[in-house]
Design a protein around this motif. Structure first.
Motif, mmCIF file in Angstrom:
data_model
loop_
_atom_site.group_PDB
_atom_site.id
_atom_site.type_symbol
_atom_site.label_atom_id
_atom_site.label_comp_id
_atom_site.label_asym_id
_atom_site.label_seq_id
_atom_site.Cartn_x
_atom_site.Cartn_y
_atom_site.Cartn_z
ATOM 1 N N THR A 1 45.487 11.795 51.300
ATOM 2 C CA THR A 1 45.939 11.384 52.626
ATOM 3 C C THR A 1 46.579 10.002 52.585
ATOM 4 O O THR A 1 47.533 9.709 53.291
ATOM 5 C CB THR A 1 44.749 11.368 53.600
ATOM 6 O OG1 THR A 1 44.168 12.673 53.628
ATOM 7 C CG2 THR A 1 45.203 10.979 55.004
ATOM 8 N N ASN A 2 46.069 9.127 51.766
ATOM 9 C CA ASN A 2 46.594 7.758 51.661
ATOM 10 C C ASN A 2 47.806 7.656 50.751
ATOM 11 O O ASN A 2 48.280 6.575 50.467
ATOM 12 C CB ASN A 2 45.510 6.812 51.145
ATOM 13 C CG ASN A 2 44.368 6.694 52.132
ATOM 14 O OD1 ASN A 2 44.582 6.847 53.337
ATOM 15 N ND2 ASN A 2 43.163 6.439 51.626
ATOM 16 N N GLY A 3 48.290 8.755 50.227
ATOM 17 C CA GLY A 3 49.481 8.739 49.389
ATOM 18 C C GLY A 3 49.206 8.362 47.961
ATOM 19 O O GLY A 3 50.121 8.071 47.213
ATOM 20 N N ASP A 4 47.936 8.353 47.598
ATOM 21 C CA ASP A 4 47.595 7.995 46.223
ATOM 22 C C ASP A 4 46.868 9.158 45.581
ATOM 23 O O ASP A 4 45.708 9.067 45.212
ATOM 24 C CB ASP A 4 46.717 6.743 46.241
ATOM 25 C CG ASP A 4 46.446 6.248 44.841
ATOM 26 O OD1 ASP A 4 45.449 5.535 44.656
ATOM 27 O OD2 ASP A 4 47.232 6.580 43.933
ATOM 28 N N ALA A 5 47.579 10.284 45.503
ATOM 29 C CA ALA A 5 46.954 11.504 44.989
ATOM 30 C C ALA A 5 46.634 11.340 43.519
ATOM 31 O O ALA A 5 47.395 10.774 42.768
ATOM 32 C CB ALA A 5 47.891 12.689 45.202
ATOM 33 N N MET A 6 45.524 11.847 43.179
ATOM 34 C CA MET A 6 45.107 11.749 41.774
ATOM 35 C C MET A 6 44.581 13.107 41.340
ATOM 36 O O MET A 6 43.754 13.704 42.035
ATOM 37 C CB MET A 6 44.010 10.689 41.614
ATOM 38 C CG MET A 6 43.556 10.527 40.177
ATOM 39 S SD MET A 6 42.392 9.164 40.018
ATOM 40 C CE MET A 6 41.039 9.797 41.003
ATOM 41 N N GLU A 7 45.084 13.601 40.205
ATOM 42 C CA GLU A 7 44.684 14.904 39.708
ATOM 43 C C GLU A 7 43.378 14.780 38.937
ATOM 44 O O GLU A 7 43.256 13.978 38.032
ATOM 45 C CB GLU A 7 45.773 15.453 38.785
ATOM 46 C CG GLU A 7 45.442 16.850 38.256
ATOM 47 C CD GLU A 7 46.543 17.364 37.361
ATOM 48 O OE1 GLU A 7 47.601 16.723 37.337
ATOM 49 O OE2 GLU A 7 46.317 18.379 36.704
ATOM 50 N N THR A 8 42.397 15.513 39.416
ATOM 51 C CA THR A 8 41.102 15.486 38.741
ATOM 52 C C THR A 8 40.661 16.893 38.427
ATOM 53 O O THR A 8 40.936 17.819 39.173
ATOM 54 C CB THR A 8 40.031 14.821 39.630
ATOM 55 O OG1 THR A 8 39.931 15.570 40.832
ATOM 56 C CG2 THR A 8 40.382 13.379 39.934
ATOM 57 N N GLU B 1 25.982 20.486 43.420
ATOM 58 C CA GLU B 1 26.793 20.855 44.568
ATOM 59 C C GLU B 1 27.193 19.620 45.372
ATOM 60 O O GLU B 1 28.331 19.498 45.836
ATOM 61 C CB GLU B 1 26.009 21.831 45.451
ATOM 62 C CG GLU B 1 26.745 22.311 46.690
ATOM 63 C CD GLU B 1 27.985 23.128 46.350
ATOM 64 O OE1 GLU B 1 28.136 23.507 45.175
ATOM 65 O OE2 GLU B 1 28.797 23.382 47.263
ATOM 66 N N LYS B 2 26.245 18.673 45.521
ATOM 67 C CA LYS B 2 26.549 17.447 46.235
ATOM 68 C C LYS B 2 27.654 16.654 45.529
ATOM 69 O O LYS B 2 28.571 16.137 46.166
ATOM 70 C CB LYS B 2 25.281 16.599 46.348
ATOM 71 C CG LYS B 2 25.500 15.265 47.062
ATOM 72 C CD LYS B 2 24.209 14.474 47.116
ATOM 73 C CE LYS B 2 24.437 13.107 47.770
ATOM 74 N NZ LYS B 2 23.183 12.302 47.800
ATOM 75 N N GLN C 1 33.203 14.772 45.312
ATOM 76 C CA GLN C 1 34.442 14.645 44.552
ATOM 77 C C GLN C 1 35.612 15.238 45.339
ATOM 78 O O GLN C 1 36.697 14.666 45.393
ATOM 79 C CB GLN C 1 34.298 15.354 43.205
ATOM 80 C CG GLN C 1 35.499 15.190 42.295
ATOM 81 C CD GLN C 1 35.675 13.750 41.827
ATOM 82 O OE1 GLN C 1 34.731 13.132 41.375
ATOM 83 N NE2 GLN C 1 36.875 13.217 41.949
ATOM 84 N N ALA C 2 35.371 16.405 45.968
ATOM 85 C CA ALA C 2 36.423 17.051 46.752
ATOM 86 C C ALA C 2 36.821 16.181 47.941
ATOM 87 O O ALA C 2 38.005 16.038 48.262
ATOM 88 C CB ALA C 2 35.947 18.418 47.219
ATOM 89 N N LYS C 3 35.811 15.592 48.591
ATOM 90 C CA LYS C 3 36.100 14.732 49.731
ATOM 91 C C LYS C 3 36.886 13.497 49.301
ATOM 92 O O LYS C 3 37.818 13.058 49.985
ATOM 93 C CB LYS C 3 34.785 14.315 50.392
ATOM 94 C CG LYS C 3 34.991 13.475 51.641
ATOM 95 C CD LYS C 3 33.649 13.168 52.299
ATOM 96 C CE LYS C 3 33.873 12.311 53.546
ATOM 97 N NZ LYS C 3 32.578 11.985 54.211
ATOM 98 N N SER C 4 36.533 12.942 48.159
ATOM 99 C CA SER C 4 37.237 11.767 47.641
ATOM 100 C C SER C 4 38.686 12.099 47.331
ATOM 101 O O SER C 4 39.590 11.330 47.635
ATOM 102 C CB SER C 4 36.520 11.261 46.392
ATOM 103 O OG SER C 4 37.253 10.217 45.791
#
Length: 287
Positions: free
Chosen positions: A74-81, A59-60, A65-68
């Motif tokens: 937010t910084n414009g560097d979206a990454m699909e995971t 869970e941690k 991962q979700a927070k990252s």
């Protein structure tokens, strides 16, 4: 001579079996039974605590991962995971912890590979900008082929084998059983109660179904085999506990001990030819 029922006959002799000895014997026997009961209860408590720890770690990891991902968006560097994590809970690090399969091989097996351990809360770590661990990657050559052997914790992958797509019993929705697949792992010896040994686990062509075989390094002339990985490991676990004169306590899954639930093994197997022809299998990693 009158035989005292419920007392070991071997210690009864004419004229020297006294009531005080009988009372001491029964008192000692009662204490031993109480100790065994307390030991089993404590071991079950430790097993439950270990499973909770593993669940909290998962869970941690998911929350981090979700927070990252949110921070990168937010910084414009979206990454699909994306990660398919449908594996059973299990202790790995040679505590092949406990997971229960929900398919044909879902038999619960007993395992006492783990020693009694004290579960303590993990120390709080200070946050750091670059504290994330580098993920383990599958080793590949310049052509993209997997480099073997490949050690993953206590599992050593020797061969990936070949996908048999035209017989549906060689795969399920969750797993593919490639013929020729071969791994090694360490577990309690079936012949020496004081030591562990290396077990070689293979998937062979059994005709209509795959045949799962296990051979111990310290008993090379003896082969355990079954039609499911759980069935094969059940034989090993039973023998390993019999030689130690003890009962089993923890549940494990055969696919986990074969390595089929490991994300890196899943990635390597899904990279084999003809996986897309396995009509029932659902791919769990992205290309």
């Amino acid at each position: 001579m009158t035989v005292q029922h419920g007392v070991d006959v071997a210690i009864q002799t004419d004229g020297n079996w006294q009531d005080d000895r009988l009372r001491k014997y029964r008192r000692m026997k009662r204490k031993i039974l109480e100790f065994i009961a307390k030991h089993k209860s404590a071991q079950l408590s430790v097993d439950r605590a270990n499973r909770k720890v593993q669940a909290l770690k998962k869970e941690k990891k998911r929350l981090m991962q979700a927070k990252s991902n949110d921070s990168q968006a937010t910084n414009g560097d979206a990454m699909e995971t994306s990660q398919d994590d449908e594996d059973e809970e299990i202790e790995e690090a040679d505590i092949e912890g406990a997971g229960v399969e929900d398919e044909d091989e879902e038999d619960q097996l007993l395992d006492e590979d783990e020693e009694m351990v004290k579960v303590e809360p993990a120390p709080k770590l200070k946050r750091a900008a670059s504290s994330r661990r580098k993920p383990i990657e599958v080793p590949r050559d310049e052509n993209g082929s997997v480099i073997l052997p490949f050690q993953i914790a206590s599992l050593n992958v020797l061969e990936l084998g070949k996908v048999v797509y035209d017989r549906t019993s060689f795969h399920s929705e969750r797993y593919i059983w490639p013929v020729g697949y071969c791994v090694e792992r360490t577990y309690m010896s079936m012949v020496d109660p004081r030591n562990q040994t290396t077990y070689t686990c293979k998937v062979q062509d059994g005709g209509e179904t795959p045949l799962f075989t296990i051979r111990a390094a310290d008993a090379p002339d003896e082969e355990m085999s079954a039609r499911t990985p759980t069935g094969a490991w059940a034989l090993v676990i039973k023998r390993a506990n019999e030689v130690r004169h003890r009962e089993s306590a923890n549940a494990i899954s055969g696919p986990e001990y074969y390595g089929f639930s490991n994300p890196l093994v899943i990635e390597m197997v899904e990279g084999l030819p003809d996986v897309d022809k396995c009509v029932n299998y659902r791919v769990r990693t992205k290309a």
